[in-house]
Design a protein around this motif. Structure first.
Motif, mmCIF file in Angstrom:
data_model
loop_
_atom_site.group_PDB
_atom_site.id
_atom_site.type_symbol
_atom_site.label_atom_id
_atom_site.label_comp_id
_atom_site.label_asym_id
_atom_site.label_seq_id
_atom_site.Cartn_x
_atom_site.Cartn_y
_atom_site.Cartn_z
ATOM 1 N N ILE A 1 24.698 -49.696 41.410
ATOM 2 C CA ILE A 1 23.682 -50.576 40.838
ATOM 3 C C ILE A 1 22.533 -49.766 40.240
ATOM 4 C CG2 ILE A 1 21.889 -52.274 41.420
ATOM 5 C CD1 ILE A 1 23.862 -53.506 43.394
ATOM 6 N N SER A 2 22.117 -48.706 40.921
ATOM 7 C CA SER A 2 21.016 -47.891 40.397
ATOM 8 C C SER A 2 21.400 -47.245 39.070
ATOM 9 C CB SER A 2 20.616 -46.825 41.409
ATOM 10 O OG SER A 2 21.644 -45.869 41.605
ATOM 11 N N THR A 3 22.651 -46.794 38.956
ATOM 12 C CA THR A 3 23.123 -46.191 37.706
ATOM 13 C C THR A 3 23.142 -47.210 36.578
ATOM 14 O OG1 THR A 3 24.457 -44.542 38.879
ATOM 15 C CG2 THR A 3 25.070 -45.021 36.594
ATOM 16 N N ILE A 4 23.674 -48.396 36.858
ATOM 17 C CA ILE A 4 23.746 -49.451 35.842
ATOM 18 C C ILE A 4 22.353 -49.859 35.377
ATOM 19 C CG2 ILE A 4 24.382 -51.866 35.459
ATOM 20 C CD1 ILE A 4 26.652 -51.307 37.578
ATOM 21 N N ALA B 1 31.248 -52.621 41.406
ATOM 22 C CA ALA B 1 29.863 -52.831 40.977
ATOM 23 C C ALA B 1 29.600 -52.155 39.635
ATOM 24 C CB ALA B 1 28.906 -52.295 42.040
ATOM 25 N N LEU B 2 30.150 -50.955 39.461
ATOM 26 C CA LEU B 2 29.921 -50.233 38.215
ATOM 27 C C LEU B 2 30.568 -50.946 37.032
ATOM 28 C CD1 LEU B 2 28.619 -47.356 37.526
ATOM 29 C CD2 LEU B 2 30.969 -46.665 37.126
ATOM 30 N N LEU C 1 37.406 -54.858 28.624
ATOM 31 C CA LEU C 1 37.943 -53.696 29.323
ATOM 32 C C LEU C 1 37.657 -53.783 30.823
ATOM 33 C CD1 LEU C 1 39.256 -50.861 29.155
ATOM 34 C CD2 LEU C 1 36.951 -49.937 28.799
ATOM 35 N N SER C 2 36.447 -54.137 31.190
ATOM 36 C CA SER C 2 36.078 -54.219 32.607
ATOM 37 C C SER C 2 36.896 -55.278 33.330
ATOM 38 C CB SER C 2 34.582 -54.539 32.742
ATOM 39 O OG SER C 2 33.794 -53.514 32.190
ATOM 40 N N LEU C 3 37.064 -56.435 32.705
ATOM 41 C CA LEU C 3 37.838 -57.506 33.321
ATOM 42 C C LEU C 3 39.297 -57.109 33.531
ATOM 43 C CD1 LEU C 3 36.422 -60.607 31.386
ATOM 44 C CD2 LEU C 3 35.969 -59.955 33.768
ATOM 45 N N CYS C 4 39.809 -56.283 32.631
ATOM 46 C CA CYS C 4 41.198 -55.832 32.756
ATOM 47 C C CYS C 4 41.362 -54.749 33.822
ATOM 48 C CB CYS C 4 41.691 -55.286 31.413
ATOM 49 S SG CYS C 4 41.879 -56.525 30.116
ATOM 50 N N LEU C 5 40.335 -53.941 34.039
ATOM 51 C CA LEU C 5 40.447 -52.791 34.947
ATOM 52 C C LEU C 5 40.286 -53.163 36.412
ATOM 53 C CD1 LEU C 5 38.466 -50.052 32.973
ATOM 54 C CD2 LEU C 5 40.912 -50.038 33.504
#
Length: 438
Positions: free
Chosen positions: A191-194, A129-130, A98-102
């Motif tokens: 980055i802090s959230t991840i 980054a997210l 999903l991330s790669l597609c978005l």
């Protein structure tokens, strides 16, 4: 155990859990707001897209919660472990794809929202980054869904308290820099959230193993029945969530006519009501658990009774929240920013939003009940067209009353959704659902 005690034992930790989760966006907005009005506006537009990303990313978690609850009601522990383990692995691979597609489509979303180049660049800085670390977020969602499905709403609360505490301290370090850590601005907020979500996931996975709620991932097999049932339940809710997000992308075109101040105010308005929304989501989780367990135990009448009792408790809380938000609308806005223009516009949004929060509670709590029963299509059928009405309403009301008309357009559809979903749930066709997996 009395119904009241049963509901509150589940609902209070679930509500606290979702309140804590809402603090992620509040923490990010608090620190990003220190960078200025433009970064805060960029975070607002990024948030609209994140809603849609999360709706798809947490699709497996939604289905997992319902299936685990029904398996618990049916007292099938082996099926619980199989669903839990397989869907953790499925979550990871699904989210990577999903991330790669978005990521390649981010510029197109910004074009639709009609935002400026500088705001678009800041938004993409946060979103890219997210999305790179997105699996950490969705894996924690599936992990907490497993706990909730078994009736444990306390462990998810503890995990999210840990995560948001980490985010609160990590966010300023990565945003502004400290010592050997460079200033990363919007990227630092992501980055802090991840990092916080990922650390909480590892802690949750360890607890799942200790409580024997999952088996070794080496036993994973591609199970078409589990995948089908998970997506059958999760997909309609995900589509509704994505539609909600995309509709805001289009509504943002109307907001853009009023400049950065309007975008920043919209972001503050959403964060002001996000706490109320997350409270209702907590009650919704309790509704999903109890309805799912009673459907699994083949007791649909008790499932309905508990769902409406939960809605009653949620409505009382929303009535109090609405009064407070209306009275302190300006003070709430001042928490996020010191720009007078943004505060004035945000205050009006808060007052309008406070009038419809009880209807939002009906939509969210009963949507959770539908999901727990394994019948997640009605909330999507209600939500998609009603949310789509915000686009013509925003255009029409905006012509009549300016920016305040757009706020009214957003809030008016909440009333329609709350009324319709309540009537549909009362019809009771969802009571015929039962656990299909064996």
């Amino acid at each position: 155990m009395s119904d009241r005690k049963l509901i509150l034992n589940l609902a209070i930790p679930a509500v606290l859990q979702t309140i804590v989760r809402s603090l992620f966006v509040i923490v990010d907005a608090f620190w990003v707001g220190k960078l200025g009005k433009l970064p805060l506006a960029a975070l607002t537009t990024a948030t609209f897209l994140i809603w849609g990303f999360l709706a798809f990313g947490e699709m497996i978690a939604t289905g997992t919660n319902a299936l685990i609850a029904q398996s618990t009601g049916a007292k099938n522990a082996e099926l619980e472990k199989k669903i839990s383990t397989y869907n953790l692995v499925n979550t990871f691979f699904f989210t990577v794809v999903l991330s790669l597609c978005l990521i390649p489509f981010l510029p197109y979303f910004n074009t639709i929202m009609n935002i400026g180049e500088e705001q678009s660049a800041l938004s993409n800085e946060y979103l890219i980054a997210l999305l790179i670390g997105f699996p950490g977020i969705t894996l924690l969602s599936t992990t907490t869904a497993i706990f909730r499905g078994t009736g444990d709403t306390k462990t998810p609360m503890y995990l999210l308290v840990f995560a948001v505490s980490m985010n609160f301290f990590l966010a300023p370090l990565f945003i502004f820099g400290f010592g050997f850590i460079p200033s990363m601005n919007m990227t630092g907020a992501a980055i802090s959230t991840i990092a916080a979500y990922t650390l909480a996931f590892f802690a949750g996975y360890y607890i799942l193993k200790k409580k024997n709620l999952i088996c070794s991932v080496r036993k994973y097999r591609l199970n078409k029945e589990i995948i089908f049932e998970t997506f059958r339940i999760g997909l309609p809710i995900a589509i509704n969530g994505v539609g909600f997000s995309l509709i805001y992308v289009f509504v943002s075109r109307f907001v853009s006519d009023y400049g950065t101040t309007a975008f920043a105010a919209l972001g503050i308005g959403h964060r002001s009501e996000s706490l109320a929304y997350q409270i209702t989501v907590g009650f919704s989780l309790a509704s999903s658990i109890l309805v799912g367990q009673n459907i699994g135990a083949r007791n649909p009448e008790r499932a309905e009774k508990l769902a409406f009792k939960i809605l009653g408790y949620a409505s009382i809380v929303m009535a109090v929240y609405s009064i407070l938000l209306f009275v302190f609308s300006r003070e709430v806005a001042m928490f996020f920013i010191n720009d007078t223009d943004v505060i004035n516009v945000s205050s009006v949004y808060n007052k309008i939003a406070s009038a419809v929060l009880i209807f939002s509670a009906a939509e969210v709590v009963l949507s959770g009940a539908f999901s727990g029963a394994g019948d997640s299509l009605p909330p999507a059928i209600v939500g998609l067209p009603m949310n789509a009405l915000r686009i013509p309403f925003a255009y029409l009301f905006g012509m009549l009353w300016g920016l305040n008309g757009i706020w009214i357009a957003i809030c008016s559809t909440v009333v329609l959704k709350g009324v319709i979903i309540t009537i549909w749930f009362k019809l009771g066709k969802w009571k015929t659902r039962e656990l299909r997996l064996k």
